[in-house]
Design a protein around this motif. Structure first.
Motif, PDB file in Angstrom:
ATOM      1  N   GLY A 330       0.835  -1.180   0.000  1.00 30.84           N
ATOM      2  CA  GLY A 330       0.000   0.000   0.000  1.00 30.84           C
ATOM      3  C   GLY A 330       0.880   1.244   0.000  1.00 30.84           C
ATOM      4  O   GLY A 330       1.906   1.291   0.692  1.00 30.84           O
ATOM      5  N   TYR A 352      -3.840   3.076  -0.130  1.00 27.93           N
ATOM      6  CA  TYR A 352      -4.050   1.986   0.825  1.00 27.93           C
ATOM      7  C   TYR A 352      -2.808   1.805   1.695  1.00 27.93           C
ATOM      8  O   TYR A 352      -1.730   2.290   1.377  1.00 27.93           O
ATOM      9  N   GLU A 356      -3.928  -4.259   3.150  1.00 24.15           N
ATOM     10  CA  GLU A 356      -5.331  -3.988   2.824  1.00 24.15           C
ATOM     11  C   GLU A 356      -5.760  -4.644   1.512  1.00 24.15           C
ATOM     12  O   GLU A 356      -6.937  -4.623   1.167  1.00 24.15           O
TER      13      GLU A 356
END
Length: 387
Positions: A330, A352, A356
């Motif tokens: 992320g 993100y 995630e």
């Protein structure tokens, strides 16, 4: 992904965590912790794979795909390198690969992620507030601050370890939100920015909301212990089967490091963030006090050198090493600083944070997220289909 590829999912538990305590309630004693290491855990996984293949006729010729996030993502990559005959391909999400004691980049990326998600007015308020708190400690004017936070009387603002523990705790809160709850970053900053006072006062008022909200609800009957001894106690708990705190800290003290410092030694750089109050030696002292006199910086340095020599750290050509691994990160994740972020088999997903992407494709996710998941699926499917 398992359904689409006629697969069976197995979840394996790391030794010394959950229910996998090899010496029952004495597992976390110094005598028995010597059997806790990455290499032992990878050998456990190799044994598990061989066992399943030899005891289930329908799995004898099955291909093995490893999927892991964070440390287990690192394990998936390292397992693929160490036991190539057992693993077909791996997906390593948010996986740090470089063992490193002084992980100062982590808190710098926390600040960067706050900027990306909200704007630099939030981080400026945090930094000015922290600088104000540092000034209070430097001038021995912490009485009002500690009283406002309901700190225990035993807390000694003049004790360097107590002081570092206090500032480490503040940094850890912001890091936790950025790493694990990235969707709440705007709300956190909105709360901080909504406080009608100077930047210097705002952080203190924010900490009062953070630390004392539970007290107002009757959840806390006692003072709040910000001391070094309270932190040390977390790593000295021998009977905790739920959090794995002592076991994980032992691993970091011997093989990985990964200490989120905010103060760098032997540098004139002013880029360190979050008050510049937490140096590497704070964590070295915690290791020593939690695991005894044999736990020294030299012990960790040797473990780190061996890790990076064997697995390559970040100095590898993925066309030659880890060809069977796809890496995802992320953009907001502070851990990505120690992970593989370049090349066709590395994806950095905007907006993100930590692990995630380890969920099924969802229409509510962003286009970059779902494209990343499709690329991961395509990569793994090619290995599954290969003869």
């Amino acid at each position: 992904m398992a359904v689409e590829n006629a697969g069976i999912l197995f979840y394996t538990e790391h030794r010394y965590y959950g229910q996998s305590w090899p010496y029952e309630n004495d597992s976390l004693s110094l005598e028995h912790l010597k059997h806790l290491s990455l290499h032992q855990a990878l050998a456990d996984l190799a044994h598990f794979i061989r066992y399943q293949k030899s005891h289930s006729s329908n799995l004898t010729h099955s291909k093995v795909i490893l999927v892991g996030g964070s440390y287990s993502g690192s394990m998936a990559a390292w397992m693929t390198h160490l036991y190539p005959e057992l693993v077909t391909a791996s997906w390593a999400s948010s996986a740090p690969l470089l063992a490193k004691a002084d992980f100062y980049e982590y808190m710098q990326l926390v600040e960067n992620s706050l900027n990306l998600s909200y704007g630099n007015n939030c981080t400026q308020r945090i930094e000015r507030g922290l600088n104000h708190l540092v000034k209070l400690f430097n001038t021995n004017e912490t009485t009002e601050l500690l009283t406002s936070l309901n700190a225990c009387p035993s807390y000694d603002a003049n004790n360097s370890l107590d002081r570092m523990t206090f500032f480490s705790g503040i940094g850890n809160y912001f890091a936790l939100v950025v790493q694990s709850y990235s969707a709440y970053i705007p709300a956190l900053c909105e709360t901080l920015m909504s406080l009608h006072c100077s930047d210097e006062e705002a952080l203190q008022k924010f900490l009062q909301l953070l630390y004392l909200d539970g007290k107002r609800l009757g959840e806390y009957n006692n003072c709040l212990d910000f001391s070094y001894q309270s932190m040390l106690q977390l790593f000295s708990e021998y009977s905790d089967r739920s959090s794995g705190t002592r076991a994980w800290f032992y691993q970091t003290c011997n093989q990985f490091g990964w200490y989120t410092t905010t103060s760098r030694i032997n540098t004139t750089s002013t880029s360190s963030t979050f008050g510049r109050e937490v140096p590497l030696w704070y964590f070295e002292q915690l290791c020593h006090d939690a695991f005894g006199s044999r736990q020294t910086p030299a012990t960790l340095a040797l473990g780190i050198a061996q890790m990076n020599a064997q697995f390559g750290g970040l100095s590898f050509d993925q066309s030659l090493r880890y060809r069977e691994v796809v890496f995802t990160h992320g953009e907001l994740d502070p851990w990505r600083a120690l992970g593989q972020q370049r090349g066709r088999q590395a994806l950095v997903i905007a907006g993100y944070s930590h692990v995630e992407d380890l969920t099924s494709i969802n229409v509510r996710d962003s286009v970059p997220m779902n494209l990343a998941k499709l690329r991961v699926m395509s990569f793994l499917r090619r290995h599954i289909a290969a003869i």
